[in-house]
Design an enzyme around this catalytic site. Sequence first.
Site, PDB file in Angstrom:
ATOM      1  N   GLU B  35       0.852  -1.199   0.000  1.00 54.49           N
ATOM      2  CA  GLU B  35       0.000   0.000   0.000  1.00 54.49           C
ATOM      3  C   GLU B  35       0.879   1.238   0.000  1.00 54.49           C
ATOM      4  O   GLU B  35       1.885   1.294   0.706  1.00 54.49           O
ATOM      5  CB  GLU B  35      -0.866  -0.003   1.272  1.00 54.49           C
ATOM      6  CG  GLU B  35      -1.909   1.099   1.314  1.00 54.49           C
ATOM      7  CD  GLU B  35      -2.559   1.231   2.702  1.00 54.49           C
ATOM      8  OE1 GLU B  35      -1.935   0.815   3.705  1.00 54.49           O
ATOM      9  OE2 GLU B  35      -3.680   1.739   2.771  1.00 54.49           O
ATOM     10  N   HIS B  37       2.445   4.582   0.993  1.00 50.30           N
ATOM     11  CA  HIS B  37       2.643   5.238   2.283  1.00 50.30           C
ATOM     12  C   HIS B  37       3.329   6.587   2.086  1.00 50.30           C
ATOM     13  O   HIS B  37       4.288   6.920   2.799  1.00 50.30           O
ATOM     14  CB  HIS B  37       3.477   4.344   3.216  1.00 50.30           C
ATOM     15  CG  HIS B  37       2.663   3.345   3.968  1.00 50.30           C
ATOM     16  ND1 HIS B  37       2.131   2.225   3.376  1.00 50.30           N
ATOM     17  CD2 HIS B  37       2.243   3.298   5.271  1.00 50.30           C
ATOM     18  CE1 HIS B  37       1.441   1.525   4.280  1.00 50.30           C
ATOM     19  NE2 HIS B  37       1.493   2.154   5.434  1.00 50.30           N
ATOM     20  N   ASP B  46       3.532  -1.896   5.980  1.00 50.60           N
ATOM     21  CA  ASP B  46       2.571  -2.679   6.775  1.00 50.60           C
ATOM     22  C   ASP B  46       2.936  -4.159   6.851  1.00 50.60           C
ATOM     23  O   ASP B  46       2.265  -4.922   7.558  1.00 50.60           O
ATOM     24  CB  ASP B  46       1.160  -2.533   6.193  1.00 50.60           C
ATOM     25  CG  ASP B  46       0.617  -1.131   6.379  1.00 50.60           C
ATOM     26  OD1 ASP B  46       1.258  -0.302   7.046  1.00 50.60           O
ATOM     27  OD2 ASP B  46      -0.474  -0.857   5.832  1.00 50.60           O
ATOM     28  N   HIS B 121      -2.090  -3.460   9.044  1.00 48.94           N
ATOM     29  CA  HIS B 121      -2.849  -2.709   8.030  1.00 48.94           C
ATOM     30  C   HIS B 121      -4.290  -2.662   8.515  1.00 48.94           C
ATOM     31  O   HIS B 121      -4.984  -3.695   8.533  1.00 48.94           O
ATOM     32  CB  HIS B 121      -2.708  -3.455   6.693  1.00 48.94           C
ATOM     33  CG  HIS B 121      -3.484  -2.911   5.548  1.00 48.94           C
ATOM     34  ND1 HIS B 121      -3.243  -1.674   4.999  1.00 48.94           N
ATOM     35  CD2 HIS B 121      -4.495  -3.432   4.827  1.00 48.94           C
ATOM     36  CE1 HIS B 121      -4.070  -1.472   3.988  1.00 48.94           C
ATOM     37  NE2 HIS B 121      -4.848  -2.519   3.866  1.00 48.94           N
ATOM     38  N   GLU B 123      -7.169  -1.925   7.459  1.00 45.00           N
ATOM     39  CA  GLU B 123      -8.280  -2.441   6.663  1.00 45.00           C
ATOM     40  C   GLU B 123      -8.393  -3.968   6.701  1.00 45.00           C
ATOM     41  O   GLU B 123      -9.411  -4.526   6.289  1.00 45.00           O
ATOM     42  CB  GLU B 123      -8.157  -1.965   5.211  1.00 45.00           C
ATOM     43  CG  GLU B 123      -8.465  -0.493   5.011  1.00 45.00           C
ATOM     44  CD  GLU B 123      -7.274   0.425   5.245  1.00 45.00           C
ATOM     45  OE1 GLU B 123      -6.277  -0.010   5.845  1.00 45.00           O
ATOM     46  OE2 GLU B 123      -7.361   1.585   4.824  1.00 45.00           O
ATOM     47  N   HIS B 178      -2.150   7.378   8.900  1.00 41.61           N
ATOM     48  CA  HIS B 178      -1.575   6.676   7.747  1.00 41.61           C
ATOM     49  C   HIS B 178      -0.390   7.453   7.161  1.00 41.61           C
ATOM     50  O   HIS B 178      -0.559   8.553   6.646  1.00 41.61           O
ATOM     51  CB  HIS B 178      -2.638   6.449   6.674  1.00 41.61           C
ATOM     52  CG  HIS B 178      -2.090   5.705   5.505  1.00 41.61           C
ATOM     53  ND1 HIS B 178      -1.793   4.363   5.548  1.00 41.61           N
ATOM     54  CD2 HIS B 178      -1.739   6.119   4.262  1.00 41.61           C
ATOM     55  CE1 HIS B 178      -1.296   3.984   4.391  1.00 41.61           C
ATOM     56  NE2 HIS B 178      -1.251   5.026   3.583  1.00 41.61           N
ATOM     57  N   GLU B 183       4.031   5.611  11.912  1.00 42.21           N
ATOM     58  CA  GLU B 183       4.700   4.673  11.015  1.00 42.21           C
ATOM     59  C   GLU B 183       6.081   5.169  10.603  1.00 42.21           C
ATOM     60  O   GLU B 183       7.036   4.394  10.502  1.00 42.21           O
ATOM     61  CB  GLU B 183       3.829   4.423   9.770  1.00 42.21           C
ATOM     62  CG  GLU B 183       2.564   3.640  10.093  1.00 42.21           C
ATOM     63  CD  GLU B 183       1.704   3.384   8.872  1.00 42.21           C
ATOM     64  OE1 GLU B 183       1.164   2.276   8.760  1.00 42.21           O
ATOM     65  OE2 GLU B 183       1.555   4.295   8.027  1.00 42.21           O
TER      66      GLU B 183
END
Lengths: 266, 266, 266, 266, 266, 266
Positions: B35, B37, B46, B121, B123, B178, B183
Site C-alpha cells: 500500500e 505510504h 505494513d 494494516h 483495513e 496513515h 509509522e
Amino acid sequence: MPKDTVFAAELPWPEYQSRVKDGSTPILIPFGSMEQHGHHMPMHVDVLLPTEFARRAAEALGGLVAPPFTYGYKSQQKSGGGNFFPGTTSLDGMSLVSALKDVIREFARHGNRQICIVNGHFENSWFIAEGIDLALRELNWGGIHDVKVVVLSYWDFVDQAAIDKLYPEGFLGWDIEHGGVLETSLMLRLYPDLVSLEKAVDHPPASFPPYDVYPPHPDWTPASGTLSSPRNATAEKGDILLDVCTRGISAALHTEFRPKDSVAAE
Amino acid sequence: MPKDTVFAAELPWPEYQSRVKDGSTPILIPFGSMEQHGHHMPMHVDVLLPTEFARRAAEALGGLVAPPFTYGYKSQQKSGGGNFFPGTTSLDGMSLVSALKDVIREFARHGNRQICIVNGHFENSWFIAEGIDLALRELNWGGIHDVKVVVLSYWDFVDQAAIDKLYPEGFLGWDIEHGGVLETSLMLRLYPDLVSLEKAVDHPPASFPPYDVYPPHPDWTPASGTLSSPRNATAEKGDILLDVCTRGISAALHTEFRPKDSVAAE
Amino acid sequence: MPKDTVFAAELPWPEYQSRVKDGSTPILIPFGSMEQHGHHMPMHVDVLLPTEFARRAAEALGGLVAPPFTYGYKSQQKSGGGNFFPGTTSLDGMSLVSALKDVIREFARHGNRQICIVNGHFENSWFIAEGIDLALRELNWGGIHDVKVVVLSYWDFVDQAAIDKLYPEGFLGWDIEHGGVLETSLMLRLYPDLVSLEKAVDHPPASFPPYDVYPPHPDWTPASGTLSSPRNATAEKGDILLDVCTRGISAALHTEFRPKDSVAAE
Amino acid sequence: MPKDTVFAAELPWPEYQSRVKDGSTPILIPFGSMEQHGHHMPMHVDVLLPTEFARRAAEALGGLVAPPFTYGYKSQQKSGGGNFFPGTTSLDGMSLVSALKDVIREFARHGNRQICIVNGHFENSWFIAEGIDLALRELNWGGIHDVKVVVLSYWDFVDQAAIDKLYPEGFLGWDIEHGGVLETSLMLRLYPDLVSLEKAVDHPPASFPPYDVYPPHPDWTPASGTLSSPRNATAEKGDILLDVCTRGISAALHTEFRPKDSVAAE
Amino acid sequence: MPKDTVFAAELPWPEYQSRVKDGSTPILIPFGSMEQHGHHMPMHVDVLLPTEFARRAAEALGGLVAPPFTYGYKSQQKSGGGNFFPGTTSLDGMSLVSALKDVIREFARHGNRQICIVNGHFENSWFIAEGIDLALRELNWGGIHDVKVVVLSYWDFVDQAAIDKLYPEGFLGWDIEHGGVLETSLMLRLYPDLVSLEKAVDHPPASFPPYDVYPPHPDWTPASGTLSSPRNATAEKGDILLDVCTRGISAALHTEFRPKDSVAAE
Amino acid sequence: MPKDTVFAAELPWPEYQSRVKDGSTPILIPFGSMEQHGHHMPMHVDVLLPTEFARRAAEALGGLVAPPFTYGYKSQQKSGGGNFFPGTTSLDGMSLVSALKDVIREFARHGNRQICIVNGHFENSWFIAEGIDLALRELNWGGIHDVKVVVLSYWDFVDQAAIDKLYPEGFLGWDIEHGGVLETSLMLRLYPDLVSLEKAVDHPPASFPPYDVYPPHPDWTPASGTLSSPRNATAEKGDILLDVCTRGISAALHTEFRPKDSVAAE
C-alpha cells in the site's frame, strides 16, 4: 530508499508509478510455499529461490519484483512428499487462484502490461494458470486487452549441458528433485547459513507407482521428506544452476516482453 | 540454519515439529499489505512493522513467527488514502478470508493451539475476524476445539503516556495516522535506509466528512497519500513506540497463552 | 437390464445398492473433456478412452463404472494445444473441483469406500487432486474416515517395453502426445469409425520454450491442433496400449483396493 | 467419423467449427442426472431420454447435440422420491450452476448463438435458469449480447390428446410421474434391454402433503422409489410420447431459432 | 416490549432465549421478495403475505416469527412476469442460499430445532431447498442432528372447496396467479390501503409456450406485469384464503412439530 | 397505495419506475441486524433505527427507502458484545457482500444512480464496503460507470455539541455505546412500546484490552449484553439525536447527490 532496488514494495508510490504507468516495465511475482524441504533446509526454500531468480531477471531487464506469495498449493506426494508433513502450510486451490487473480488485476490497474510469475513450487503451476485465466477474463470485461503474463518455473531452464555437470551419475528427473541436489545446491550458494548439510539424510531416490492415492500412504515418501538425496549438492553446482537459469529466464523475457523503446514507439 | 531464529519458515520441519506439536508454542502471523505510504516511505511498511513486532514478541514468549501475508485488503480512503493510488495492491475480502482460514487450519494440523495475528494494516481487521471465525468453525467440525486466536494491531498498545510524548502538540487520532508520525518514526528507527524523510510532503491533517463515498473523491485525500504530516517523525519516537508496543503485546500474549509448563501439566 | 453390465448407471438402484453398500466394490469414475484432437479425431477422445479403461478394470476387479465427467479443465497449450480452439469446451477449475467433490461425497453416502478416478485429459489432474482433498475433508467432518481414492491417468502405465514397440524411431515424451500415436492408435483399435486417419495432418513434433504465455501465442501450436503427428498410429499399437495399460491399472487397483473377502472378514 | 452425426463431440474440430462459427446452427445440451428410477429401470434414464429428444430435434433442425450433463441436482421427495436413495448421485446447486455457466460461455466463444437446454430431470430446472442467467451476464460483460438460450423439459410438450391416450384411467399429474408410465414407456420403446418391467413394483400413486420436510420422512416415498406405478407402460405409449414431444420440441425451436438463411442474410 | 408478540426480533434476548433454548418452540421465517405485482399492488406483497401467515401460525402454535427475507430469487417469466421489470430486485441464487444457510445455523445455535420457512415468492422454492440442505449438512458436521425444517408456500394449502368459491368461472392454475385474484384478495383483506384496485389492468390470462427463453421475450408477459386479471379479487375472497391457508398451515405444523410437553418428556 | 410513502416497496412498479428511471432520485437502503441489545430492548434495534433515519432523509431529499437488510454481520465482542449471545443471528461476511452486490446491481438496472446505505450495525461496515466495491466493478464491466454510493452510520453525525448534552458526565466512545444511552434514547423516542427501561441492567462501562480473542471470553462482556449502562437514556435525548443525525445525513446527501434539475440538465 535503497538505491536501485528492484523490489517494487521498497519504492514509494510515485517512483513506482513512474516506472509502471506506461506498461513497459516487466513486473515479476515470485510464487512460493511454506513446505518441508528435508532435515537440512528451511521451509521457505520455494520463496527464497524464485525471489532470487526474479531479482536477477528484473535487474537484467529493468523490471520490478513484486512481494512474493509466501504460501502455496498443497504439497503432492510424488513431487513434494505430501501435504501431511508438519510445517507444510498450504492453501486450498481456490484461495490461491483468487489471490493471484486479484493481484494481477491490481497490477494492471497501475498500468502494468507485462507480468511474469516466477514459480518456485511445482504444485502451484495449475492454480497459477487458472488465476491468470480468470484475471485476463475480468480484465477483458473491464476493457483491458493487452496484458501479457509469462509463467515459468526456474528449473525448466536447466539445459542438458548443465544436467550433465550436475548429475554425473545420471539424472533421475525433476519429479524427485524435491529437497535434492538442485534446491540444496542453490541454497548452499545463496543462503549457506540456512542449510545444515550435515543433517541431510542420505537415501535412495524415491520410487513411486504410476498413480496417486488419497489419503497418501506416508511410507511412500522417504522419512526425511526429501525425494532424492541432497548429499551431492555443492555451492559450485549452485553457481551452475544460477547461471543457466538466470540466462534462460532473462532471454525468455527479452523475447516476450517489449523493451521500453518499442513500447514508446507504438 | 540460523541459531535461535524465531522465523518458522527458517527452520527445517523436524525442528519446527518439535516446537509446535504439543501446542504450547505461540505462533504469530504478521498481516500486512502492499500500500502506498506517501512519497517518503516504501509500500511494504505494513509488512515490515508487524513482522518486527511479531519477532520481538516471539522472542519474549518463546514463540515462532510465520511467513507474513504480503497483500492485504483494499485501502479505504479515510484510513489509508483510498485504493485508487498506483502501487496499492489489494485483495478482495473473500480472497483474504479464504487464505487466512487455510493457514490457520494448517497450523492447527501441525499441533499449534495458540495463534496470534499481528496486524499492520487497519483495513485487514474485519476480514481477519471473518477468516478466524470460519477457520474455528471448520476446526470444530474436524473435532478440534481448543485453538485460541488472538488478533492485535500494534498501534492499539500505544498508551496515553506515549501519546503525550509522541504528539506534544496534540493527537488527532489513529484514523489519520496513515503514513504519519507513528509509522514513519518506526521506520526511521528500524529501516532508515527505506525512508527518505526529505521527500515527505508536509500538509495539514486530512479532514473527512462523517461518511464514505464510492467511487471515492480523490481530492479528499492529500495528494501525497499520507493522511497526516510525517514531518515530526524521529527515530527517537520510534524507540518509544517500539518499547510501548512490544511490552504491551508481550504482556497480552503472556496473559492469553499458556506457558509450556502448564500445557505439559494438563 | 443388460446382463453383467459394469456401468453403475445401467443398474436399478436395488442392485447397485447390493453391490456397493459394504464398501468392497471399487467404483471407477472416467474423467474426460470435450477438446479438439486434430483433424482426424472427434472431440470426446478423452471421454471414450478412460471409459474403456475403466470398463476393463471394472471387469477385472468386479467393480463398477460411474457416469463420466464429459467436460474437463481448460486445454493448456503445451499439453493440449491451448484452449483457444473452437470446439474445446472447458470448465473453470472450481466448477470441476466442486462437481467432483459432490460426486465423491454422494458415492461415500451410498457405502462406497474404494473410488478410482480414471483420467483421460492431462489438464484435469490437479483439479482432480483438489476435488478429492476437499471431498475427503468434508467426509472427515461427517465422521467418514475410511474412503480411499486412487487417481490414475492411463498413459502412465505404458512401460518402457511398450514404448520401444510403439515409437521405434524414438519417444519424444507424453507432453506432446496430444492427438498423436498413443491416442490415435487406441481410437483406431476401439472406435475406428470415429477416426479419419486420412485427414490427419503430418507435422514435426511441436516444440515449446520452457515457459507459458497467456494469452497463448496460437502459432506455437501446430495448426491442426495435434502436438505430434499421428501418422504412425495403427490399431496394432492400440492393442499394445490396451494390453499394457489394462494390466497395469488392474494390478494397481488389486494392490490398493481390498478384495471383498477381506472386507467381509473385518 | 460417422456420417451425418449430430453429436458435436463426435466431430473433429474443423468440421464443428464450420458448423457453428456463424451462429446459425442450434446446439442442444442434454441435462440429466444419476438418479434411482425404481426397481425396473436404470439410473441414467434422465440422461438417455433428453439425449434422444435432443438428437431428434437436432436432426430436424440441422443442429448439434453437446455432451450431456451426466449428474444433476438433488432429487426432491415429491418429484423424484428424495435424495436419500442409494444410487442417486447429485450435485450441489452451485456446482451445477457453475458448470453450465462455463459451458455456455465456451459455446458462445465458438460462435454459437442458439443454445437449447433439453432437460430430463425436473430438479435441474431452477439451477439451469440460474446458470443461464449468470452466463448471459458474463457474456454481456464480454460484449456478446446476441446469445439466445431456450430451456425445455420434454414432458411439457405432451398435449391433452396424448394424455388421454396414455392415461385412459385418468392423469394424476407430472409431479408423481417419476419412474411411472411416461418414463417407462419411453425406455421400453428406446432401450428395452435396460428395462425389467417384471421387476416393477405396482403401488398406489404417491400422495404428499402440501409441504416439504428436511430431512425427508423416507416413508412418504413408496419403497420402490417410483411415485406412480409403471405397470401400464408400453412401448406403444412410448411411440406416442416420442412423437408428440419430438414434434413439439422441433416446432418450438423452429420458432425461436433463426434458420441459416436468415442468419446469413443479416 | 409489546405484550405477547410473536415476532422474535421484538423480544429482548433473555426472553427469546427462554423460549427457544429447549428446542420446543417452532420458529417461522417468512421468505419474500421485492417484485412487481402489477399496477395495483406494491412490490412487497411477497413479504407481507407470508409474514401474516407466519404470524397466524405462530400464534396458533405458540411459535415465533423471525425477521423476513426481504429480497428473493429472480422473477421468472412464467410465474412472476420476468426479472426485467423495473422495481423487481432479486438476488443471485447463491446469495440467497448462503444467507438462509447462515440463518438456520444461527437459529440452531440458539437451541431451535423446529424451523419453518413460510414462502411467499414461488421462485425462492428451490434455493430454499438448497439452503436448508447445506445448513443441515453443516449442522451435522457440527454434531447437531435433530433440526427439522418444514418448507411451505401458503397457496399450496388452498383446497378444492376454496378454489370453487374463489374461481367460480374456472381456475387456470397457480402458475399464472401472479398479481391475480389470490394475492389481490389477500391484500384487500389485510392491507387495503396498499391496494389501488382501480388501477388494476384487466387482461386475458397469460398464455405461455411449454418452454422458457433467455433473455425473455418481454411481450410474452402482459404489459401490466400481472399474469391473470385481478378484477375479481375481493376482501371476502381474502377471508376465504386466510381461513383455509391458516388452518392448513397450522395443522401441518401441529403434525410435524413436537408440542412442548413431548419435548420435555424426552 | 399510501399517499406520499417514501418506501419503495410500497409503490406499484410503474410509479417506482417513474421516480427512479432518470437516476435523479436517491434510494436509501437501511442495513441492520438481528442482535441482542440488552435486557431492555428488542433485537431489531439496528433495523428500526436506520430505517427511520433513511425515512427522514428520504423525505427531506425526495428520495426512496428500499427494504432493509434484516440480518447483518457477526456481532463483535468489543462493539456488540460478541456473537455468542442467544438471539444474535448473523450472516457470514460473504453472504452479506453477495446480497448487497446483487441489490445494488438491480437498483442500477432500474436506473438508480444515487444510492445510500444507511447502516445501523457497526459490524456491517467493512462488508458493506466490499459489497459496494464488487457491485461497482460489475457495473463497470456492464458499461455503467456513473453510480455513486454513499455509506453512512447515523451515529457518526452526532457532533460535539450533542455529545455534551447527551453525556454530561463524559463520553466514553462509540465503541461501547452498544445498547447504551444512544440507542436506548432513540428507541424511547421512536418505539417506546418496545423498550422496558425498568429491565435495563445498570453496570459500569465495559472495558476491554487492546486486542481480540477468538473464541471470545464471554466474561469480558457484561452479562446483560450492553456495553454501557442505558440508565441515563431519555426520550428527550432521543430528540436531540434524531435532530442532529437527520440534519447531518440530509446535508451530506444534499452535497453528494445531484438534485433532479441538475440531472435533467445534463
